[in-house]
Write a protein that holds these residues in place. Structure first.
Motif, short mmCIF file in Angstrom:
data_model
loop_
_atom_site.label_atom_id
_atom_site.label_comp_id
_atom_site.label_asym_id
_atom_site.label_seq_id
_atom_site.Cartn_x
_atom_site.Cartn_y
_atom_site.Cartn_z
N ARG A 82 0.89 -1.31 0.03
CA ARG A 82 0.13 -0.03 -0.11
C ARG A 82 0.63 1.33 -0.25
NH1 ARG A 82 -3.99 1.22 -2.00
NH2 ARG A 82 -4.51 2.75 -0.28
N GLU A 83 1.87 1.22 0.79
CA GLU A 83 2.82 2.50 0.80
C GLU A 83 3.48 2.74 -0.49
OE1 GLU A 83 5.32 3.26 4.14
OE2 GLU A 83 3.39 3.89 5.11
N SER A 84 4.22 1.35 -1.21
CA SER A 84 4.58 1.74 -2.56
C SER A 84 3.56 2.18 -3.39
CB SER A 84 4.97 0.19 -2.78
OG SER A 84 3.97 -0.54 -3.39
N GLN A 85 2.34 2.05 -3.60
CA GLN A 85 1.45 2.69 -4.34
C GLN A 85 0.99 4.12 -4.00
OE1 GLN A 85 0.21 0.69 -6.93
NE2 GLN A 85 1.50 -0.90 -6.06
N GLY A 86 1.17 4.60 -2.69
CA GLY A 86 0.81 6.02 -2.63
C GLY A 86 1.20 6.12 -0.98
N THR A 114 8.05 14.48 -5.40
CA THR A 114 8.56 13.10 -5.85
C THR A 114 8.98 12.14 -5.14
OG1 THR A 114 10.73 14.09 -6.40
CG2 THR A 114 9.11 14.36 -8.21
N ASP A 115 9.01 12.18 -3.87
CA ASP A 115 9.72 11.44 -2.77
C ASP A 115 8.49 10.34 -2.43
OD1 ASP A 115 11.36 10.38 -1.00
OD2 ASP A 115 11.18 11.82 0.51
N LYS A 116 8.98 9.13 -2.59
CA LYS A 116 8.13 8.10 -2.35
C LYS A 116 8.21 7.54 -1.06
CE LYS A 116 6.90 7.08 -6.76
NZ LYS A 116 5.36 6.75 -7.02
N LYS A 117 8.96 8.11 0.01
CA LYS A 117 9.19 7.28 1.16
C LYS A 117 8.19 7.17 2.09
CE LYS A 117 13.33 8.08 3.37
NZ LYS A 117 14.10 8.74 4.42
N GLY A 118 7.90 6.29 2.85
CA GLY A 118 6.64 6.21 3.70
C GLY A 118 6.83 5.85 5.05
N PHE A 119 6.26 5.14 5.93
CA PHE A 119 6.41 4.68 7.35
C PHE A 119 7.42 3.24 7.02
CE2 PHE A 119 2.71 6.90 8.15
CZ PHE A 119 3.10 7.78 9.06
N VAL A 120 7.07 2.58 6.08
CA VAL A 120 8.03 1.45 5.91
C VAL A 120 8.55 1.34 4.49
CG1 VAL A 120 6.79 0.05 7.78
CG2 VAL A 120 5.75 -0.09 5.31
N PHE A 121 7.84 1.92 3.60
CA PHE A 121 8.65 1.95 2.28
C PHE A 121 9.75 2.85 2.01
CE2 PHE A 121 8.38 3.15 -2.41
CZ PHE A 121 8.57 2.07 -2.89
N LYS A 122 10.84 2.20 1.74
CA LYS A 122 12.09 3.01 1.62
C LYS A 122 12.58 3.69 2.99
CE LYS A 122 12.18 3.75 -3.23
NZ LYS A 122 11.83 4.85 -4.41
N GLN A 123 12.51 2.85 3.81
CA GLN A 123 12.66 3.30 5.21
C GLN A 123 13.68 2.43 5.87
OE1 GLN A 123 12.73 6.22 6.97
NE2 GLN A 123 10.45 6.43 6.74
N ASN A 124 14.78 2.92 6.54
CA ASN A 124 15.78 2.21 7.38
C ASN A 124 15.07 1.16 8.47
OD1 ASN A 124 15.67 3.79 9.32
ND2 ASN A 124 17.41 5.07 8.94
N PHE A 125 15.94 0.38 8.95
CA PHE A 125 15.34 -0.79 9.80
C PHE A 125 14.80 0.02 11.23
CE2 PHE A 125 16.26 -3.60 13.48
CZ PHE A 125 15.22 -4.55 13.24
N ILE A 126 15.70 0.68 11.70
CA ILE A 126 15.11 1.51 12.98
C ILE A 126 14.06 2.18 13.00
CG2 ILE A 126 15.74 3.03 14.88
CD1 ILE A 126 17.52 0.54 14.96
N LEU A 127 13.77 3.23 11.89
CA LEU A 127 12.51 4.22 11.96
C LEU A 127 11.37 2.99 11.54
CD1 LEU A 127 13.68 7.09 10.11
CD2 LEU A 127 12.83 6.81 12.35
N ARG A 128 11.74 2.00 10.83
CA ARG A 128 10.68 1.05 10.46
C ARG A 128 10.15 0.21 11.69
NH1 ARG A 128 11.26 -2.83 5.22
NH2 ARG A 128 12.01 -0.98 4.32
N LEU A 129 11.06 -0.30 12.35
CA LEU A 129 10.68 -0.75 13.83
C LEU A 129 10.11 0.00 14.82
CD1 LEU A 129 11.25 -3.34 15.65
CD2 LEU A 129 13.24 -1.97 16.57
N VAL A 130 10.34 1.41 14.71
CA VAL A 130 9.61 2.32 15.49
C VAL A 130 8.12 2.58 15.04
CG1 VAL A 130 9.40 4.85 16.24
CG2 VAL A 130 11.69 3.78 16.52
N TYR A 131 8.13 2.85 13.82
CA TYR A 131 6.71 3.08 13.21
C TYR A 131 5.67 1.68 13.48
CZ TYR A 131 8.52 7.41 11.00
OH TYR A 131 8.93 8.47 10.91
N ILE A 132 6.35 0.73 13.34
CA ILE A 132 5.38 -0.65 13.35
C ILE A 132 5.10 -0.71 14.86
CG2 ILE A 132 5.44 -3.09 13.37
CD1 ILE A 132 6.93 -2.73 10.47
#
Length: 170
Positions: free
Chosen positions: A21-25, A46-64
């Protein structure tokens, strides 16, 4: 134990869905980005970064972790039964993280396959042409090299007795 395995598998699937879903928008991430950052620090369109899409491990862990913590707090508020145990919470977080990485690998491999499809077809055609040339060369060499030896007539060949006499054994 069974409930943990079921929740773990469901969390993996949830992680795949969240990543897709984050890769789509990434409208929710853009909203929070505009809400928390000044105009100069906000994301580019143009930036596609999301909570988990194109995010590094630590921030992905925090958001989840925050996502599941909010979900567990809402569940505890609605049903004051202790279903949100620590082991279930950890299973959900780890499963979702694994799911996001599985989805990332799937997306990356599909991109590589799409990029390489045309070159693979060209390489395959080249291999077929080389194979045809090899077979043709092999067939022509085989015809040139394979010449049947001439059979000696019976008059030219000596009998075994005559050969033994020539050697002096008879």
């Amino acid at each position: 134990m069974t409930l943990e395995i079921i929740i773990f598998i469901a969390a993996i699937l949830l992680g795949i869905v969240i990543y897709w879903r984050e890769s789509q928008g990434n409208k929710i991430y853009r909203f929070f980005n505009k809400l928390m950052n000044s105009k100069e620090l906000q994301m580019k369109p143009t930036d596609k970064k999301g909570f988990v899409f194109k995010q590094n491990f630590i921030l992905r862990l925090v958001y989840i972790s925050v996502f599941f913590l909010v979900g567990i707090l809402i569940t505890q508020f609605l049903m004051p039964i202790g279903i949100a145990a620590v082991s279930l919470f950890v299973s959900m977080i780890v499963g979702t993280l694994i799911g996001t990485y599985i989805a990332g690998a799937i997306f990356k491999s599909s991109e590589i396959i799409e990029e390489q499809t045309e070159s693979i077809e060209e390489k395959f055609e080249e291999v077929i042409e080389k194979g045809k040339d090899f077979i043709e060369d092999f067939q022509t060499k085989e015809v040139e090299e394979v010449k049947l030896p001439k059979e000696k007539s019976k008059e030219e060949t000596k009998s075994a007795r005559e050969r033994l006499k020539d050697k002096g054994l008879l």
